[in-house]
Design an enzyme around this catalytic site. Structure first.
Site, PDB file in Angstrom:
ATOM      1  CE1 TYR A  10      -4.470  -1.022   0.336  1.00 48.94           C
ATOM      2  CE2 TYR A  10      -3.297  -2.961   1.099  1.00 48.94           C
ATOM      3  CZ  TYR A  10      -4.448  -2.365   0.618  1.00 48.94           C
ATOM      4  OH  TYR A  10      -5.573  -3.123   0.401  1.00 48.94           O
ATOM      5  CB  THR A 123      17.125   3.451  12.026  1.00 49.61           C
ATOM      6  OG1 THR A 123      15.731   3.639  11.793  1.00 49.61           O
ATOM      7  CG2 THR A 123      17.906   3.925  10.815  1.00 49.61           C
ATOM      8  CE  LYS A 201       3.299   5.617  10.504  1.00 44.51           C
ATOM      9  NZ  LYS A 201       2.442   6.251   9.519  1.00 44.51           N
ATOM     10  CG  ASN A 205      -0.543   6.103  13.087  1.00 42.49           C
ATOM     11  OD1 ASN A 205      -1.057   7.104  12.596  1.00 42.49           O
ATOM     12  ND2 ASN A 205      -0.008   5.156  12.348  1.00 42.49           N
ATOM     13  CB  CYS A 255      -1.744   2.702  10.610  1.00 43.93           C
ATOM     14  SG  CYS A 255      -1.462   2.309   8.887  1.00 43.93           S
TER      15      CYS A 255
HETATM   16  N1  SAJ Z   1     -11.868   6.487  13.448  1.00 42.71           N
HETATM   17  C1  SAJ Z   1     -12.855   6.725  14.383  1.00 42.71           C
HETATM   18  N2  SAJ Z   1     -13.193   8.021  14.657  1.00 42.71           N
HETATM   19  C2  SAJ Z   1     -12.590   9.068  14.058  1.00 42.71           C
HETATM   20  C3  SAJ Z   1     -11.568   8.815  13.107  1.00 42.71           C
HETATM   21  C4  SAJ Z   1     -11.223   7.517  12.824  1.00 42.71           C
HETATM   22  O1  SAJ Z   1     -13.425   5.795  14.963  1.00 42.71           O
HETATM   23  O2  SAJ Z   1     -12.969  10.207  14.362  1.00 42.71           O
HETATM   24  C5  SAJ Z   1     -11.479   5.094  13.138  1.00 42.71           C
HETATM   25  C6  SAJ Z   1     -11.710   4.685  11.680  1.00 42.71           C
HETATM   26  O3  SAJ Z   1     -13.035   4.295  11.472  1.00 42.71           O
HETATM   27  C7  SAJ Z   1     -10.722   3.559  11.534  1.00 42.71           C
HETATM   28  C8  SAJ Z   1      -9.561   3.983  12.425  1.00 42.71           C
HETATM   29  O4  SAJ Z   1     -10.075   4.969  13.291  1.00 42.71           O
HETATM   30  O5  SAJ Z   1     -11.249   2.339  12.028  1.00 42.71           O
HETATM   31  C9  SAJ Z   1      -8.367   4.549  11.681  1.00 42.71           C
HETATM   32  O6  SAJ Z   1      -8.758   5.401  10.620  1.00 42.71           O
HETATM   33  P1  SAJ Z   1      -8.009   6.767  10.259  1.00 42.71           P
HETATM   34  O7  SAJ Z   1      -8.675   7.378   9.104  1.00 42.71           O
HETATM   35  O8  SAJ Z   1      -7.902   7.605  11.477  1.00 42.71           O
HETATM   36  O9  SAJ Z   1      -6.518   6.350   9.913  1.00 42.71           O
HETATM   37  P2  SAJ Z   1      -5.802   5.269   8.926  1.00 42.71           P
HETATM   38  O10 SAJ Z   1      -5.496   4.047   9.745  1.00 42.71           O
HETATM   39  O11 SAJ Z   1      -6.482   5.073   7.631  1.00 42.71           O
HETATM   40  O12 SAJ Z   1      -4.428   6.063   8.604  1.00 42.71           O
HETATM   41  C10 SAJ Z   1      -3.604   6.513   9.676  1.00 42.71           C
HETATM   42  C11 SAJ Z   1      -3.273   8.007   9.478  1.00 42.71           C
HETATM   43  N3  SAJ Z   1      -2.667   8.531  10.695  1.00 42.71           N
HETATM   44  C12 SAJ Z   1      -3.138   9.642  11.316  1.00 42.71           C
HETATM   45  O13 SAJ Z   1      -4.104  10.239  10.942  1.00 42.71           O
HETATM   46  C13 SAJ Z   1      -2.368  10.092  12.524  1.00 42.71           C
HETATM   47  C14 SAJ Z   1      -2.353   8.184   8.270  1.00 42.71           C
HETATM   48  O14 SAJ Z   1      -1.938   9.531   8.139  1.00 42.71           O
HETATM   49  C15 SAJ Z   1      -1.126   7.278   8.412  1.00 42.71           C
HETATM   50  O15 SAJ Z   1      -0.282   7.382   7.274  1.00 42.71           O
HETATM   51  C16 SAJ Z   1      -1.611   5.848   8.510  1.00 42.71           C
HETATM   52  O16 SAJ Z   1      -2.426   5.728   9.689  1.00 42.71           O
HETATM   53  C17 SAJ Z   1      -0.398   4.944   8.591  1.00 42.71           C
HETATM   54  O17 SAJ Z   1      -0.043   4.345   7.561  1.00 42.71           O
HETATM   55  O18 SAJ Z   1       0.244   4.880   9.649  1.00 42.71           O
END
Ligand code: SAJ
Length: 401
Positions: A10, A123, A201, A205, A255
């Site tokens: 991805y 690293t 990182k 998250n 993530c």
């Molecule tokens: N979620 C909620 N409530 C919210 C926001 C999200 O329940 O208000 C849930 C979503 O439904 C999902 C989970 O959280 O199950 C994660 O979704 P997400 O959109 O927050 O994030 P990811 O996992 O798609 O991507 C994240 C991102 N990190 C951050 O926003 C800090 C992205 O920028 C990173 O690149 C990615 O992880 C990664 O690869 O680490």
């Protein structure tokens, strides 16, 4: 310049494609021959809007080709998964395997970068491994950590425009890695050391996980107190310094539901809040499943027959087809296992068919179900009208005002 991307998943594949589009000659490496074959045919094996056209272009112009083995290049990027093992300890074996595969190819002046989310210290460990195998390269190659930050579904934009953090094992390494990324990243490239970049990182998250846990905890409190959590959050967020996220049926994906464990596994005594956030978000999915099971029992007692239940959404977040670590999938599976032959209609409009779940069209399921459980806030579901003749369990705010 020639660069080798170890891992065409991805993140690795889109990054390789974008670097190729900006003139870097890319060898994309994956252990899966099917991925290699598809990539060389210009077929994208992941779902990412707009990316396949770009892949076709860079394959056609010869800027990118894929292989199961790495080739001699000037820069090497480790973009492989870092899952966790049994007790949530990070598993860096893929990073290590990819590193071992490139060690024989390294030469003076080369750049080696880890992009995979990794526990703090990885690293330095990989640098030690490289220099144990190739002591003559000590001080002669550049080694850095540069985590990705892109949001699946918006990768083309975010890969180019997001700021990035780059931490080398020394300043020259940081600078060399900055030079590479500046070929295609328009966001600012922030220099630091490799440990800070690794922790950064994990921090990003974990921060999001903790904020979502706060919203999920509120949702369970509000359920008990008879308060609409969506209205409550929207009112609280009118305060200029309050910004609460949305509760849901849990937290999924590869993530946010994984990375905080990389901190808590290594710093258990110091990471109480981070661990608790993980527990709250995991518990929320369990809590939702219990709620559905109780609603089904109540229905059966009242109507003397089992309900038809629609489970709306399997993906881990809205408008994607990705089911990895999905709480919606977990809840659906748990409800199906305990349903005693009740009719469970499983809905996921972003997937055509699934090997375990028999999928039903979302409108048909909504029409035919007695109990409708909204798990993922897909746009399609938001077009449905509220129905008083059904029990609607809205865990993801489909009908929030
Ligand atoms: N979620 C909620 N409530 C919210 C926001 C999200 O329940 O208000 C849930 C979503 O439904 C999902 C989970 O959280 O199950 C994660 O979704 P997400 O959109 O927050 O994030 P990811 O996992 O798609 O991507 C994240 C991102 N990190 C951050 O926003 C800090 C992205 O920028 C990173 O690149 C990615 O992880 C990664 O690869 O680490």
């Amino acid at each position: 310049m020639k660069a080798c991307f170890m891992g065409l998943g991805y993140i690795g594949l889109p990054t390789a494609i974008i670097a190729a589009k900006h003139g870097v000659e890319i060898t994309g490496v994956d252990i899966n021959p099917k991925v290699v074959e598809m990539t060389n045919q210009g077929k994208l094996h992941i779902i990412e809007p707009g990316m396949e056209e770009m892949l076709q272009e860079v394959v056609r112009t010869g800027k990118l080709h894929a292989s199961v083995t790495p080739e001699v290049c000037d820069a090497y990027f480790m973009v492989v998964p870092t899952p966790f093992k049994g007790d949530h300890e990070p598993d860096v074996s893929y990073v290590e395997a990819a590193t071992r595969a490139v060690i024989p190819l390294l030469k003076e002046g080369d750049l080696y970068v880890i992009e995979s989310t990794s526990p703090v210290g990885t690293t330095d460990k990989m640098a030690a491994l490289i220099f144990t195998e190739r002591p003559e390269l000590n001080g002669k190659i550049f080694i850095a950590y540069c985590p990705e930050r892109v949001l699946p579904g918006n990768v083309i934009y975010e890969l180019v425009h997001n700021d990035r953090v780059i931490g080398g094992i020394d300043e020259d390494s940081t600078k060399k890695a900055q030079e590479f990324y500046s070929q295609f990243v328009q966001g600012t490239l922030h220099p630091t050391n490799c440990k800070t970049a690794e922790m950064c990182k994990l921090t990003e998250n974990s921060s999001r996980d903790s904020q979502i846990a706060f919203a999920n905890e509120l949702s369970m409190i509000c359920d008990k107190a008879g308060i609409n959590v969506w209205e409550l959050i929207s009112l609280a967020n009118k305060h200029p310094r309050v910004n609460i996220l949305n509760p849901g049926c849990g937290v999924g994906g590869h993530c946010i539901a994984v990375d905080p464990y990389f901190i808590s596994a290594e710093f258990p005594a110091e990471s109480k809040m981070i661990s608790t956030a993980r527990e709250v978000n995991n518990y929320k999915a369990f809590w939702c499943a219990e709620k559905v099971q109780n609603a089904m029992l109540k229905f059966e007692l009242k109507h003397k027959h089992k309900p038809v239940v629609a489970m709306m959404g399997l993906a881990f977040k809205p408008n994607i087809d990705d089911l990895r670590e999905s709480p919606a999938k977990y809840i659906t599976t748990k409800v199906m296992q305990s349903c005693n032959n009740a009719d469970i209609l499983v809905v996921e409009p972003n997937i055509v068919s699934h090997k375990v779940f028999k999928l039903t069209d979302y409108k048909e399921a909504y029409e035919n179900a007695d109990i409708v459980v909204f798990l993922t806030a897909h746009d399609q579901f938001k077009t449905l009208e509220w129905r008083d003749d059904k029990e609607i369990m809205d865990f993801c705010g489909i009908f929030k005002k």
